[in-house]
Design a protein around this motif. Structure first.
Motif, PDB file in Angstrom:
ATOM      1  N   ALA A 322       0.824  -1.208   0.000  1.00 19.28           N
ATOM      2  CA  ALA A 322       0.000   0.000   0.000  1.00 19.28           C
ATOM      3  C   ALA A 322       0.857   1.256   0.000  1.00 19.28           C
ATOM      4  CB  ALA A 322      -0.935  -0.007   1.212  1.00 19.28           C
ATOM      5  N   GLU A 323       2.023   1.203   0.637  1.00 16.99           N
ATOM      6  CA  GLU A 323       2.883   2.376   0.754  1.00 16.99           C
ATOM      7  C   GLU A 323       3.977   2.427  -0.309  1.00 16.99           C
ATOM      8  OE1 GLU A 323       4.473   2.081   4.643  1.00 16.99           O
ATOM      9  OE2 GLU A 323       2.601   2.601   5.674  1.00 16.99           O
ATOM     10  N   ALA A 324       4.132   1.358  -1.072  1.00 20.86           N
ATOM     11  CA  ALA A 324       5.251   1.265  -2.009  1.00 20.86           C
ATOM     12  C   ALA A 324       5.092   2.240  -3.165  1.00 20.86           C
ATOM     13  CB  ALA A 324       5.355  -0.160  -2.548  1.00 20.86           C
ATOM     14  N   VAL A 325       6.217   2.681  -3.705  1.00 23.72           N
ATOM     15  CA  VAL A 325       6.207   3.492  -4.918  1.00 23.72           C
ATOM     16  C   VAL A 325       6.276   2.561  -6.120  1.00 23.72           C
ATOM     17  CG1 VAL A 325       7.301   5.457  -3.831  1.00 23.72           C
ATOM     18  CG2 VAL A 325       8.725   3.713  -4.880  1.00 23.72           C
ATOM     19  N   GLU A 326       5.845   3.075  -7.261  1.00 20.46           N
ATOM     20  CA  GLU A 326       5.936   2.282  -8.470  1.00 20.46           C
ATOM     21  C   GLU A 326       7.391   2.144  -8.897  1.00 20.46           C
ATOM     22  OE1 GLU A 326       3.552   3.877 -11.526  1.00 20.46           O
ATOM     23  OE2 GLU A 326       1.661   3.659 -10.434  1.00 20.46           O
ATOM     24  N   VAL A 327       7.657   1.134  -9.690  1.00 25.69           N
ATOM     25  CA  VAL A 327       9.000   0.951 -10.218  1.00 25.69           C
ATOM     26  C   VAL A 327       9.346   2.175 -11.066  1.00 25.69           C
ATOM     27  CG1 VAL A 327      10.458  -0.480 -11.695  1.00 25.69           C
ATOM     28  CG2 VAL A 327       8.677  -1.533 -10.287  1.00 25.69           C
ATOM     29  N   PRO A 328      10.492   2.805 -10.822  1.00 23.56           N
ATOM     30  CA  PRO A 328      10.849   3.949 -11.668  1.00 23.56           C
ATOM     31  C   PRO A 328      10.934   3.518 -13.126  1.00 23.56           C
ATOM     32  CG  PRO A 328      12.309   3.778  -9.762  1.00 23.56           C
ATOM     33  CD  PRO A 328      11.492   2.535  -9.789  1.00 23.56           C
ATOM     34  N   VAL A 329      10.275   4.218 -13.996  1.00 25.66           N
ATOM     35  CA  VAL A 329      10.335   3.905 -15.420  1.00 25.66           C
ATOM     36  C   VAL A 329      11.627   4.502 -15.958  1.00 25.66           C
ATOM     37  CG1 VAL A 329       9.212   4.181 -17.654  1.00 25.66           C
ATOM     38  CG2 VAL A 329       7.828   3.969 -15.572  1.00 25.66           C
ATOM     39  N   PRO A 330      12.598   3.678 -16.297  1.00 28.73           N
ATOM     40  CA  PRO A 330      13.881   4.237 -16.746  1.00 28.73           C
ATOM     41  C   PRO A 330      13.683   5.053 -18.018  1.00 28.73           C
ATOM     42  CG  PRO A 330      14.037   1.867 -16.343  1.00 28.73           C
ATOM     43  CD  PRO A 330      12.580   2.225 -16.335  1.00 28.73           C
ATOM     44  N   PRO A 331      14.218   6.254 -18.077  1.00 26.86           N
ATOM     45  CA  PRO A 331      14.091   7.037 -19.308  1.00 26.86           C
ATOM     46  C   PRO A 331      14.823   6.334 -20.439  1.00 26.86           C
ATOM     47  CG  PRO A 331      15.679   8.044 -17.823  1.00 26.86           C
ATOM     48  CD  PRO A 331      15.031   6.940 -17.057  1.00 26.86           C
ATOM     49  N   LEU A 332      14.331   6.540 -21.657  1.00 30.21           N
ATOM     50  CA  LEU A 332      15.016   5.986 -22.811  1.00 30.21           C
ATOM     51  C   LEU A 332      16.449   6.510 -22.840  1.00 30.21           C
ATOM     52  CD1 LEU A 332      12.274   6.351 -25.556  1.00 30.21           C
ATOM     53  CD2 LEU A 332      13.132   4.220 -24.586  1.00 30.21           C
ATOM     54  N   GLU A 333      17.397   5.619 -22.953  1.00 29.12           N
ATOM     55  CA  GLU A 333      18.809   6.009 -22.962  1.00 29.12           C
ATOM     56  C   GLU A 333      19.440   5.538 -24.254  1.00 29.12           C
ATOM     57  OE1 GLU A 333      22.827   5.643 -20.169  1.00 29.12           O
ATOM     58  OE2 GLU A 333      20.940   4.708 -19.551  1.00 29.12           O
ATOM     59  N   LEU A 334      20.073   6.451 -24.964  1.00 32.73           N
ATOM     60  CA  LEU A 334      20.661   6.142 -26.253  1.00 32.73           C
ATOM     61  C   LEU A 334      21.770   5.101 -26.100  1.00 32.73           C
ATOM     62  CD1 LEU A 334      21.018   6.718 -29.288  1.00 32.73           C
ATOM     63  CD2 LEU A 334      22.602   8.565 -28.650  1.00 32.73           C
ATOM     64  N   ARG A 335      21.642   4.010 -26.850  1.00 34.37           N
ATOM     65  CA  ARG A 335      22.695   2.980 -26.911  1.00 34.37           C
ATOM     66  C   ARG A 335      23.313   3.054 -28.304  1.00 34.37           C
ATOM     67  NH1 ARG A 335      18.539   0.554 -23.975  1.00 34.37           N
ATOM     68  NH2 ARG A 335      17.658  -0.502 -25.817  1.00 34.37           N
ATOM     69  N   PHE A 336      24.283   3.939 -28.417  1.00 36.16           N
ATOM     70  CA  PHE A 336      24.898   4.218 -29.714  1.00 36.16           C
ATOM     71  C   PHE A 336      25.723   3.019 -30.161  1.00 36.16           C
ATOM     72  CE2 PHE A 336      27.213   6.807 -32.837  1.00 36.16           C
ATOM     73  CZ  PHE A 336      26.215   7.688 -33.236  1.00 36.16           C
ATOM     74  N   PRO A 337      25.546   2.557 -31.406  1.00 32.29           N
ATOM     75  CA  PRO A 337      26.266   1.361 -31.851  1.00 32.29           C
ATOM     76  C   PRO A 337      27.745   1.636 -32.083  1.00 32.29           C
ATOM     77  CG  PRO A 337      25.034   2.319 -33.668  1.00 32.29           C
ATOM     78  CD  PRO A 337      24.650   3.104 -32.442  1.00 32.29           C
ATOM     79  N   ASP A 338      28.522   0.560 -32.117  1.00 33.36           N
ATOM     80  CA  ASP A 338      29.941   0.670 -32.439  1.00 33.36           C
ATOM     81  C   ASP A 338      30.077   0.834 -33.950  1.00 33.36           C
ATOM     82  OD1 ASP A 338      30.718   0.334 -29.796  1.00 33.36           O
ATOM     83  OD2 ASP A 338      30.725  -1.848 -29.972  1.00 33.36           O
ATOM     84  N   LEU A 339      30.378   2.047 -34.390  1.00 34.77           N
ATOM     85  CA  LEU A 339      30.530   2.318 -35.818  1.00 34.77           C
ATOM     86  C   LEU A 339      31.984   2.137 -36.230  1.00 34.77           C
ATOM     87  CD1 LEU A 339      28.253   5.487 -36.152  1.00 34.77           C
ATOM     88  CD2 LEU A 339      27.634   3.073 -36.347  1.00 34.77           C
ATOM     89  N   LEU A 340      32.169   1.882 -37.506  1.00 36.23           N
ATOM     90  CA  LEU A 340      33.500   1.595 -38.037  1.00 36.23           C
ATOM     91  C   LEU A 340      34.125   2.858 -38.617  1.00 36.23           C
ATOM     92  CD1 LEU A 340      32.663  -1.717 -39.929  1.00 36.23           C
ATOM     93  CD2 LEU A 340      33.527  -1.463 -37.596  1.00 36.23           C
ATOM     94  N   ALA A 341      35.422   3.011 -38.378  1.00 36.54           N
ATOM     95  CA  ALA A 341      36.135   4.134 -38.966  1.00 36.54           C
ATOM     96  C   ALA A 341      36.375   3.904 -40.451  1.00 36.54           C
ATOM     97  CB  ALA A 341      37.458   4.352 -38.243  1.00 36.54           C
ATOM     98  N   MET A 342      36.663   2.658 -40.832  1.00 36.88           N
ATOM     99  CA  MET A 342      36.966   2.343 -42.223  1.00 36.88           C
ATOM    100  C   MET A 342      36.817   0.847 -42.439  1.00 36.88           C
ATOM    101  SD  MET A 342      41.027   3.135 -41.828  1.00 36.88           S
ATOM    102  CE  MET A 342      41.369   2.899 -43.561  1.00 36.88           C
ATOM    103  N   SER A 343      36.767   0.435 -43.697  1.00 31.60           N
ATOM    104  CA  SER A 343      36.651  -0.973 -44.045  1.00 31.60           C
ATOM    105  C   SER A 343      38.010  -1.520 -44.462  1.00 31.60           C
ATOM    106  CB  SER A 343      35.645  -1.152 -45.188  1.00 31.60           C
ATOM    107  OG  SER A 343      34.339  -0.884 -44.739  1.00 31.60           O
ATOM    108  N   PRO A 344      38.192  -2.846 -44.426  1.00 30.80           N
ATOM    109  CA  PRO A 344      39.472  -3.442 -44.853  1.00 30.80           C
ATOM    110  C   PRO A 344      39.834  -3.023 -46.279  1.00 30.80           C
ATOM    111  CG  PRO A 344      38.084  -5.084 -43.784  1.00 30.80           C
ATOM    112  CD  PRO A 344      37.240  -3.865 -43.947  1.00 30.80           C
TER     113      PRO A 344
END
Length: 552
Positions: A322-344
């Motif tokens: 009855a007294e508990a708070v709801e689970v905090p809804v984590p804000p969307l957080e950017l998970r930026f991918p590992d991009l390549l500098a150049m190709s072989p």
């Protein structure tokens, strides 16, 4: 008396709540900044405050009330107008009330009898006060100045259909600033403005005699004009939070502290809940076959004690829940991918893309100029509106053909592009006739790139893995998403093929403040090459160590 009061305001579409528990007051001289994640309801809140929907129909809150005093003007992100509308039409429609006040005063003055009309004197005084409040005699000059200072077309005969999105927005903003309403509602006003125009807007808002509510991602604008900040992201009690301390850094610190307290309380309550659950399990085990009183003992007394243990544990668990708070809804957080500098096989000394002596129509002419972006290179392009920044980025990306000069790109280079305007139509339909969702449009883009040989299927970035949009939002038609959510989708599309080069034109437009911070950090750290054109003053400061090309 406050010009605007919101009391426990809530709004929901059928089956989809947007916000609830919004309360604030906007008196004369107050400037309320509104922030929050994309899709949190910022633009919807402005429409509820104005009492009309985006298509002009009356709009009432689902709960609570809005009290308005005086005149009100709303400047939306997009200017909708019938075909054939001119700049002059917008000016005349916006200033109709100002001109009506001046005309009413002129008519009353012509018929007023100083010797016999004592009653009419009060009416004349009121009309004069109204006209002076609106500075009605100066309206045409104010419009002309605002159009000029904001970089909007001043020719009243120009058709809006011939203008860019930014030019149309600046026309509407200039007219609304000249209108001098008691309450001004602005939705992302700096999106299409350069430094000089933002300076003019800032000056106008700081001197506004009425109240202002401004939805913005512009951190510098919040610092310069906001007297308070309303964050529509849920707090510990599930409602938005009003931060009365002005300044972006003060707001950010207070929000972070509140989130820490929220998570600490939630963690402590979950730990206590687990302990009580164990106690409850142990109590129930006392009623099982494993806890039978030995032969000859008082089994009734032992059974009563077991039931007492269970009831006590039950009461503690119920009290906790009855007294508990709801689970905090984590804000969307950017998970930026590992991009390549150049190709072989690429030569590390060779630019990913290079243009020389570029000219594109009348929009860009840079004779004797070489613009080259090496692997992992950086380039910040700045300059006023109309200087050719977007055109240069289009030339680098290959989306605009050169009328003069040359463009060279490394064979096999993948380029991700975020333009100022949406490249996926919101009304995109699938083969079965239904409106395309985010998942649909993303899949179609991937198939088109595969067919063109521009996508390595081993490197495809799943759209749901980026943290830009929830799966529920990706399952909705693009037409139902907010402008900010669609902007997030455009960023996701640019990352789909794991590009070697990112070309971003005004990337902060329509994005939430939190995502702007995250995106800036990601661009500074990525291995891919990056070209950015932006008017965002705070982002430019944070990228100040990048090579910079200034156009004029």
């Amino acid at each position: 008396m406050p010009h605007l009061v919101a009391r426990d305001l809530g709004f929901a579409y059928p089956g989809r709540p947007v916000f609830r528990g919004v309360s604030f007051r906007v008196p004369d001289g107050a400037r309320l900044g509104v922030v929050g994640e994309n899709g949190s309801g910022k633009s919807t809140l402005l429409h509820v405050l104005a009492g009309e929907s985006a298509d002009g129909h009356p709009l009432a809150p689902s709960s609570g009330e809005v009290v308005r005093h005086g005149s009100l003007a709303l400047v939306e992100q997009e200017l909708r107008s019938p075909p054939g509308t001119t700049v002059g039409d917008v000016v005349r429609a916006t200033l109709a009330d100002v001109r009506a006040a001046a005309d009413a005063l002129d008519a009353a003055a012509r018929t007023f009898d100083h010797d016999a009309d004592a009653v009419g004197l009060g009416e004349l005084t009121e009309l004069l006060a109204r006209a002076e409040h609106l500075e009605a005699w100066d309206a045409d000059h104010r419009v002309d100045e605002a159009l000029s200072r904001l970089g909007a077309p001043r020719d009243h005969a120009r058709l809006l259909d011939e203008l860019s999105v930014g030019e149309r927005y600046r026309v509407r903003l200039a007219c609304r600033l000249a209108e001098r309403t008691d309450l001004l509602l602005l939705d992302e006003p700096t999106n299409h403005l350069d430094d000089a125009a933002i300076g003019f807007l800032t000056q106008q808002l700081a001197a506004w005699r009425g109240g202002v509510v401004v939805v913005t991602h512009d951190r510098q604008l919040l610092d310069d004009v906001a007297t308070a900040i309303l964050d529509l992201d849920p707090s510990m009690d599930g409602t938005p939070t009003l931060y009365g301390q002005p300044g972006y850094l003060s707001y950010r610190f207070a929000k972070n502290q509140a989130l820490v307290r929220w998570r600490q309380r939630y963690t402590a309550e979950r730990k206590r809940a687990a302990q009580l659950a164990e106690r409850l399990d142990a109590s129930y085990e006392g009623l099982s076959d494993e806890w039978r009183p030995p032969k000859g003992s008082n089994k009734n007394r032992r059974g009563t004690r077991a039931r007492i243990h269970v009831k006590a544990a039950d009461r503690l668990v119920q009290k906790l829940e009855a007294e508990a708070v709801e689970v905090p809804v984590p804000p969307l957080e950017l998970r930026f991918p590992d991009l390549l500098a150049m190709s072989p096989g690429w030569d590390p000394g060779e630019p990913v893309v290079e243009v020389r002596n570029p000219r594109v129509g009348r929009r860009l002419d840079l004779p004797g100029t070489r613009v080259a972006v090496p692997p992992s290179g950086r380039l910040l392009v700045v300059g006023p509106n109309g200087s050719g920044k977007s055109t240069l980025l289009g030339a680098l990306a290959g989306t605009l053909a050169l009328g003069r000069g040359t463009r060279r790109v490394v064979d096999g280079a993948r380029i991700g592009i975020v333009g100022q305007e949406e490249s996926v139509p919101v009304g995109l339909r699938m083969g079965d006739g239904r409106l395309a969702t985010g998942f649909d449009a993303y899949a179609r883009e991937a198939l088109d790139l595969l067919a063109a040989g521009a996508l390595d299927p081993e490197l495809l970035v799943p759209v749901a893995a980026l943290g830009l949009l929830t799966e529920d939002d990706l399952d909705r038609p693009l037409a139902e998403l907010s402008a900010g959510q669609r902007r997030r989708f455009e960023l996701a599309r640019a990352l789909l093929a794991v590009p070697h080069l990112l070309v971003l034109d005004e990337p902060t437009n329509h994005l939430s403040i939190d995502l702007v911070d995250e995106l800036t950090r990601a661009l500074q750290a990525t291995s891919a090459a990056v070209v950015v054109a932006t008017h965002d003053r705070r982002m430019r400061d944070e990228l100040a160590d990048w090579p910079t090309l200034e156009l004029s």
